[in-house]
Design a protein around this motif. Structure first.
Motif, PDB file in Angstrom:
ATOM      1  N   LYS A 133      99.000-102.083  27.803  1.00  0.00           N
ATOM      2  CA  LYS A 133      98.695-103.520  28.461  1.00  0.00           C
ATOM      3  C   LYS A 133      99.181-103.471  29.902  1.00  0.00           C
ATOM      4  CE  LYS A 133      97.564-106.089  24.323  1.00  0.00           C
ATOM      5  NZ  LYS A 133      97.952-107.435  23.746  1.00  0.00           N
ATOM      6  N   LYS A 134      98.301-103.922  30.924  1.00  0.00           N
ATOM      7  CA  LYS A 134      98.741-104.022  32.321  1.00  0.00           C
ATOM      8  C   LYS A 134      98.314-105.005  32.837  1.00  0.00           C
ATOM      9  CE  LYS A 134     101.126-100.255  33.419  1.00  0.00           C
ATOM     10  NZ  LYS A 134     102.381-100.046  33.949  1.00  0.00           N
ATOM     11  N   GLU A 135      99.129-105.971  33.613  1.00  0.00           N
ATOM     12  CA  GLU A 135      98.566-106.993  34.440  1.00  0.00           C
ATOM     13  C   GLU A 135      98.204-106.816  35.903  1.00  0.00           C
ATOM     14  OE1 GLU A 135     101.110-110.509  36.117  1.00  0.00           O
ATOM     15  OE2 GLU A 135     100.581-111.143  34.247  1.00  0.00           O
ATOM     16  N   ILE A 136      96.979-106.952  36.042  1.00  0.00           N
ATOM     17  CA  ILE A 136      96.442-106.785  37.299  1.00  0.00           C
ATOM     18  C   ILE A 136      96.444-108.221  38.320  1.00  0.00           C
ATOM     19  CG2 ILE A 136      94.283-106.050  38.601  1.00  0.00           C
ATOM     20  CD1 ILE A 136      95.407-103.901  36.828  1.00  0.00           C
ATOM     21  N   ASN A 137      96.797-107.782  39.596  1.00  0.00           N
ATOM     22  CA  ASN A 137      96.753-109.155  40.505  1.00  0.00           C
ATOM     23  C   ASN A 137      95.607-108.657  41.520  1.00  0.00           C
ATOM     24  OD1 ASN A 137      99.068-110.190  39.213  1.00  0.00           O
ATOM     25  ND2 ASN A 137     100.343-108.635  40.541  1.00  0.00           N
TER      26      ASN A 137
END
Length: 384
Positions: free
Chosen positions: A146-150
């Motif tokens: 899981k990755k957080e995208i900005n």
């Protein structure tokens, strides 16, 4: 000149008729060669890496490739027209001066003008798609994460609900075009006096004007905001593939749906494993004794563990073995690829005199019968 980019087939070094597998192999080879992690501080490699990714994103998509084959880079340049009627307008404009609007005239003949076009212009419009690039480690791509995208997107202004008008007021119908977004003009052409339509200058084609603009969006009805979104990266994803989030692109206009967010994947190469689709390749060093006598050796697995594998007696350096189902999980599917390992015999160094004597005696005891390849090689070279 509009087309300043290199031909995408030339970028990947493949023929125009190359099949999907050939294009994929060429891309993987070049992406690894120019990957920023393999060329730290080399700006030219970074440029080539982006060029290779851009070429592959088009040639790996059947629909986009077909458009590219037909129109070249103009297929993705809104100003180029990609073979539409707009091309005629540009052509006539260069040679006939006053007749530069013939493209609009032809458009009105064939259904492009009039009230219908104005209705389409002011009707619901889907928002633009957005794209970001996400760098993953080899392990993150293999096992998923899981990755957080900005990123930034255009949203309808919450203060005015996207109308552009300040609280307590609302946009007014344009007095010039009466809400159609277009006005009719009569002009002299080589075919005589003709009537066509153009975008209304008063409202910019919107059909409405804002006299009391919203202070938050300054009458635009839209604002740019920064967003954070968590992305599930599926196990088995590979370089150049993408993950889509529906409705996370720019908001639409006039009640139209939002566009999508596309996350394009870039994978850092592994120090030991090499990937080809869902199969994995690795070199495993073994001792001379293990190669000669055979036996169980430890083979590294993708999860950081090792697995026993029995190699046969007399294994030669460069021999490749296949471990079925030990490769990468098939993305959104069943099963795994295979793991192929190639053995390389490590020659011992810094031997003691006693060890050397043992090897000399061993070599003498073998004679030439156990070294058929060497014997045949000498015979072919020298005829002996």
């Amino acid at each position: 000149m509009a087309d300043a980019k290199r031909d995408y087939y030339e970028v990947l070094g493949v023929d125009k008729g190359a099949d999907d597998e050939t294009i994929k192999k060429a891309y993987r080879s070049l992406a690894k060669k120019y990957h920023p992690d393999m060329n730290s501080g080399d700006p030219e490699a970074e440029v080539k890496f982006k060029e290779v990714n851009e070429a592959y994103s088009v040639l790996s998509d059947k629909e986009r490739r077909a458009k590219y084959d037909a129109y070249g880079h103009d297929a993705f340049d809104p100003a180029a027209g990609a073979g539409g009627y707009g091309g005629y307008g540009g052509g006539f404009g260069g040679g006939f001066g006053d007749f530069s609007d013939l493209g609009d005239i032809f458009s009105s003949f064939f259904g492009g003008g009039g009230a219908q076009s104005g209705a389409r212009r002011n009707g619901p419009a889907r928002g633009d798609d957005l794209s970001v690039r996400l760098n993953l480690t080899f392990e993150e791509a293999v096992f998923g994460c899981k990755k957080e995208i900005n990123y930034s997107r255009i949203e309808n202004c919450s203060a005015c609900s996207g109308s552009g008008a300040a609280a307590g007021s609302s946009p007014e119908t344009c007095p010039t075009c009466h809400g159609s977004g277009q006005v009719r003009v009569t002009q002299r052409t080589m075919l005589g006096m003709m009537q066509t339509t153009k975008v209304c200058d008063t409202c910019g084609g919107k059909g409405k004007i804002v006299k009391n603009p919203c202070s938050e969006c300054r009458g635009n009805g839209k604002v740019r905001v920064k967003k954070n979104v968590e992305i599930n990266i599926p196990a088995g994803i590979d370089e150049g593939q993408r993950v889509a989030r529906k409705g996370y692109g720019n908001d639409g206009s006039n009640g139209g749906p939002a566009g999508d967010l596309f996350v394009y994947i870039s994978v850092k190469p592994h120090k030991f494993f090499q990937r080809d689709g869902y199969d994995v390749y690795v070199d495993v060093p073994i001792t001379f004794v293990e190669a000669a006598l055979g036996g169980e050796i430890d083979v590294p697995m993708l999860d950081g563990t090792s697995s026993k594998y029995k190699i046969p007696e007399g294994t030669q350096t460069g021999t490749t073995f296949n471990m079925k189902g030990k490769g990468i999980k098939v993305i959104n599917g069943r099963g795994n690829g295979d793991l192929y390992f190639t053995v390389t015999i490590e020659t011992p160094k810094n031997l003691s005199e006693n060890q050397k004597d043992i090897l000399r005696k061993f070599s003498e005891s073998c004679g030439q019968g156990n070294f058929a390849k060497k014997r045949d090689f000498i015979k072919k070279i020298f005829g002996k």
